[in-house]
Design a protein around this motif. Structure first.
Motif, PDB file in Angstrom:
ATOM      1  N   ILE A  64      53.695  86.344  51.204  1.00 15.82           N
ATOM      2  CA  ILE A  64      53.256  87.319  50.258  1.00 15.82           C
ATOM      3  C   ILE A  64      54.250  87.634  49.358  1.00 15.82           C
ATOM      4  N   GLN A  65      55.735  87.593  49.884  1.00 18.44           N
ATOM      5  CA  GLN A  65      56.660  87.483  48.958  1.00 18.44           C
ATOM      6  C   GLN A  65      56.888  86.288  47.754  1.00 18.44           C
ATOM      7  N   ALA A  66      56.648  85.210  48.493  1.00 19.49           N
ATOM      8  CA  ALA A  66      56.550  83.909  47.784  1.00 19.49           C
ATOM      9  C   ALA A  66      55.684  83.945  46.688  1.00 19.49           C
ATOM     10  N   LEU A  67      54.494  84.661  46.974  1.00 15.90           N
ATOM     11  CA  LEU A  67      53.266  84.745  45.812  1.00 15.90           C
ATOM     12  C   LEU A  67      54.045  85.511  44.643  1.00 15.90           C
ATOM     13  N   SER A  68      54.657  86.805  45.060  1.00 15.36           N
ATOM     14  CA  SER A  68      55.032  87.516  44.013  1.00 15.36           C
ATOM     15  C   SER A  68      56.113  86.973  43.076  1.00 15.36           C
ATOM     16  N   MET A  69      56.528  85.832  43.637  1.00 14.50           N
ATOM     17  CA  MET A  69      57.715  84.933  42.949  1.00 14.50           C
ATOM     18  C   MET A  69      57.375  83.607  42.253  1.00 14.50           C
ATOM     19  N   LEU A  70      55.997  83.525  42.168  1.00 16.16           N
ATOM     20  CA  LEU A  70      55.691  82.193  41.676  1.00 16.16           C
ATOM     21  C   LEU A  70      56.220  82.003  40.243  1.00 16.16           C
ATOM     22  N   GLY A  71      56.425  83.021  39.591  1.00  9.62           N
ATOM     23  CA  GLY A  71      56.755  82.736  38.068  1.00  9.62           C
ATOM     24  C   GLY A  71      56.126  81.846  37.103  1.00  9.62           C
ATOM     25  N   GLN A  72      56.415  80.933  36.604  1.00 12.56           N
ATOM     26  CA  GLN A  72      55.629  79.875  35.818  1.00 12.56           C
ATOM     27  C   GLN A  72      54.992  78.983  36.519  1.00 12.56           C
ATOM     28  N   ARG A  73      55.120  78.745  37.777  1.00 10.69           N
ATOM     29  CA  ARG A  73      54.603  77.631  38.502  1.00 10.69           C
ATOM     30  C   ARG A  73      53.104  77.248  38.310  1.00 10.69           C
ATOM     31  N   ASP A  74      52.765  76.177  37.874  1.00 10.90           N
ATOM     32  CA  ASP A  74      51.263  76.015  37.591  1.00 10.90           C
ATOM     33  C   ASP A  74      50.526  75.588  38.958  1.00 10.90           C
ATOM     34  N   VAL A  75      50.303  76.508  39.612  1.00  9.50           N
ATOM     35  CA  VAL A  75      49.570  76.011  41.060  1.00  9.50           C
ATOM     36  C   VAL A  75      48.517  77.276  41.149  1.00  9.50           C
ATOM     37  N   GLN A  76      47.721  76.950  41.753  1.00 10.96           N
ATOM     38  CA  GLN A  76      46.530  77.996  42.725  1.00 10.96           C
ATOM     39  C   GLN A  76      46.725  78.075  44.084  1.00 10.96           C
ATOM     40  N   PHE A  77      46.350  79.401  44.470  1.00 12.30           N
ATOM     41  CA  PHE A  77      46.479  79.659  45.875  1.00 12.30           C
ATOM     42  C   PHE A  77      45.230  80.422  46.323  1.00 12.30           C
ATOM     43  N   ALA A  78      44.968  79.988  47.527  1.00 13.02           N
ATOM     44  CA  ALA A  78      43.577  80.592  48.169  1.00 13.02           C
ATOM     45  C   ALA A  78      43.785  80.907  49.603  1.00 13.02           C
ATOM     46  N   CYS A  79      43.376  82.133  49.871  1.00 16.52           N
ATOM     47  CA  CYS A  79      43.492  82.562  51.343  1.00 16.52           C
ATOM     48  C   CYS A  79      42.368  83.059  51.952  1.00 16.52           C
ATOM     49  N   LEU A  80      42.055  82.771  52.952  1.00 13.41           N
ATOM     50  CA  LEU A  80      40.875  83.293  54.105  1.00 13.41           C
ATOM     51  C   LEU A  80      41.444  83.761  55.226  1.00 13.41           C
ATOM     52  N   GLY A  81      41.665  85.163  55.543  1.00 16.91           N
ATOM     53  CA  GLY A  81      41.964  85.704  56.873  1.00 16.91           C
ATOM     54  C   GLY A  81      41.772  86.929  56.826  1.00 16.91           C
ATOM     55  N   SER A  82      42.161  87.432  58.079  1.00 16.88           N
ATOM     56  CA  SER A  82      42.227  89.062  58.272  1.00 16.88           C
ATOM     57  C   SER A  82      43.470  89.564  59.465  1.00 16.88           C
ATOM     58  N   GLY A  83      43.902  90.503  59.452  1.00 13.19           N
ATOM     59  CA  GLY A  83      44.814  90.919  60.357  1.00 13.19           C
ATOM     60  C   GLY A  83      45.327  92.507  60.022  1.00 13.19           C
ATOM     61  N   GLU A  84      46.640  92.342  59.969  1.00 15.47           N
ATOM     62  CA  GLU A  84      47.292  93.438  59.738  1.00 15.47           C
ATOM     63  C   GLU A  84      46.795  94.204  58.287  1.00 15.47           C
ATOM     64  N   SER A  85      46.648  95.430  58.352  1.00 13.52           N
ATOM     65  CA  SER A  85      46.048  96.075  57.102  1.00 13.52           C
ATOM     66  C   SER A  85      46.919  96.066  55.726  1.00 13.52           C
TER      67      SER A  85
END
Length: 482
Positions: A311-332
């Motif tokens: 999650i920390q890394a996703l908040s720091m993607l900056g201008q990176r031209d990538v896509q990210f997809a997540c499927l899961g469950s766990g801690e609220s």
């Protein structure tokens, strides 16, 4: 060779994690080798039996004054025989087998799994089904840890205990031990007692004839202070009885035949992977682009899996031209944070909370890379799925991840062994580094194709693992008592 395989979950009947996949696939593979293996598990309220599937009562037991029915059925897919332990603490509850709707563990879990252990012991000793006796009882994780402890006084059957994840130990206070009516001979430092409490998993480690874990590297790691969770000394003491056997994956994870995919494909015909990528982007609401790397993640949203760092890394993607997809469950807190990241960055991030087996397959089929920033990983299955699907794994060098993924370097690209991006340490910057490394690989199509070909050439089916377990069972069964 006859084996009673004791587990708290087995796919497709009940699944919360990798234990279920192993418990469904390994007995089926052993059956193909001629082993008479039978599963015993709780009869949960929403067990996924087929509508036309029947159960028959084998026995009614009296467990500490409580009636417990033993039912017999079979696995819906493989036909492996299954004994179901039927008691209201299991059958009257829906959903997660270990936690209530509030996300907290059921308060009576020690009572439930102590009852399950006693029922399994009755099966193992011929009290529940006198027409069948196992040579070996194979117990799995803390929920079955009392089985080797309760069988310890008998010469037969012998016991094997598998540690799928040492972090989950089934530790409860002394009053729980007293309430469960267990023999006082088990309350000692070289028994169930663990720093004034009782530990279910310690029962399996202390009293089983053989101990296995799910990768060779994890077998070494759990004997260290860093990964031993307070049991490293005991595991070092029992090291001669400890072996790591790598998990496999089933034939249902095969891109050439996977019915969940929009298009099947193989290592010699990868065109279908691009078709799956476009379909996945559309399904998840991401822009359909073939010029951007799509990195996927499927799993439990917990600290072990590095979710907080991801999650920390996703908040720091900056201008990176990538896509990210997540499927899961766990801690609220992680579910909420991931949803917030997706809402803030919908062109790059898509999140689905929950579990969907079909979508999990489509993410492997459509993803360019699969990220696993686990703090520790006993074996890991998703990196094995990813290898088979040509979805380049981005992993931390721990446990089974270290055993199965070879880092991309100039040397491994030349010698044809490169299969993934490997982080030597783990923090937010390491995750961002792995994304950048894969992005560079993605934009070098020849190198990407080479890594995908290498990955898809790896063979991690259950056949080799089942042969290793069969050899272990035979060795265990002929051992003389100490």
């Amino acid at each position: 060779m006859s084996v009673l395989f004791a587990t708290s979950e087995a796919y497709p009947l009940m699944k919360t994690g990798g234990l279920a996949d192993v418990s469904g696939a390994l007995p089926a593979a052993l059956t193909e080798l001629g082993v008479d293996v039978r599963i015993v598990m709780p009869r949960y309220g929403d067990l996924a039996l087929r509508e036309d599937q029947t159960t028959e009562q084998v026995a009614r037991l009296d467990v500490l004054g409580q009636p417990v029915d033993i039912l017999r059925t079979a696995m819906p897919d493989s036909g492996v025989p299954v004994y179901l332990v039927d008691h209201p603490t299991f059958s009257a509850r829906q959903g997660n087998p270990y936690m209530g709707p509030d996300g907290n563990s059921w308060h009576d879990n020690p009572d439930r799994f102590a009852l399950f252990a006693r029922a399994a012991v009755a099966l193992a000793t011929g009290q529940a089904d006198p027409d069948w006796l196992p040579d070996v009882v194979h117990a799995n994780d803390w929920q079955t840890g009392l089985i080797p402890a309760l069988l310890h006084e008998a010469d037969t059957p012998k016991t094997v205990f598998t540690l799928h994840n040492l972090a989950y130990q089934g530790v409860f206070d002394r009053s729980t031990f007293e309430r469960l009516g267990l023999p006082w001979s088990l309350w000692r430092s070289d028994g169930l007692e663990f720093w004034g409490n009782m530990s279910f998993i310690k029962g399996g480690i202390v009293f089983s004839d053989r101990i296995t874990t799910v990768s060779p590297n994890y077998a070494r790691e759990i004997q260290t202070h860093e990964f031993g969770y307070g049991l490293d000394g005991l595991l070092r003491h029992r090291s001669e009885s400890l072996v790591g056997i790598l998990n496999g994956i089933g034939s249902d994870w095969e891109p050439e035949t996977d019915s969940a995919l929009v298009a099947t494909y193989s290592s010699s015909a990868l065109e279908g992977k691009q078709t799956n990528k476009a379909a996945l982007q559309k399904e998840l609401g991401l822009p359909i682009r073939d010029d951007v790397p799509l990195i996927v993640h499927v799993g439990r949203l917990v600290e072990q899996k590095g979710t907080d760092l991801l999650i920390q890394a996703l908040s720091m993607l900056g201008q990176r031209d990538v896509q990210f997809a997540c499927l899961g469950s766990g801690e609220s807190r992680f579910e909420q944070a991931l949803r917030a990241r997706a809402e803030a960055d919908p062109e790059r991030i898509a999140v689905r909370i929950g579990y969907d087996e079909g979508l999990a397959h489509r993410m492997e089929g459509g993803g360019d890379a699969f990220i696993m920033p686990s703090r520790f990983e006993p074996c890991g299955l998703n990196q094995l799925y990813s290898l088979r699907y040509g979805t380049v794994p981005l992993v931390h060098h721990v446990g089974g991840l270290a055993d199965t993924v070879t880092p991309v370097t100039p040397a491994t690209l030349r010698d044809g062994t490169a299969t993934g991006v490997v982080m030597s340490h783990l923090d937010m910057n390491a995750i961002l580094w792995s994304i950048d490394e894969f992005s560079a690989l993605f934009h070098r199509p020849d190198n990407l194709a080479r890594v995908r070909q290498n990955a898809m050439a790896q063979h991690y089916g259950w056949g080799a693992s089942a042969r290793s377990y069969l050899a272990l069972y035979r060795e265990t069964a002929i051992d003389e008592p100490e």
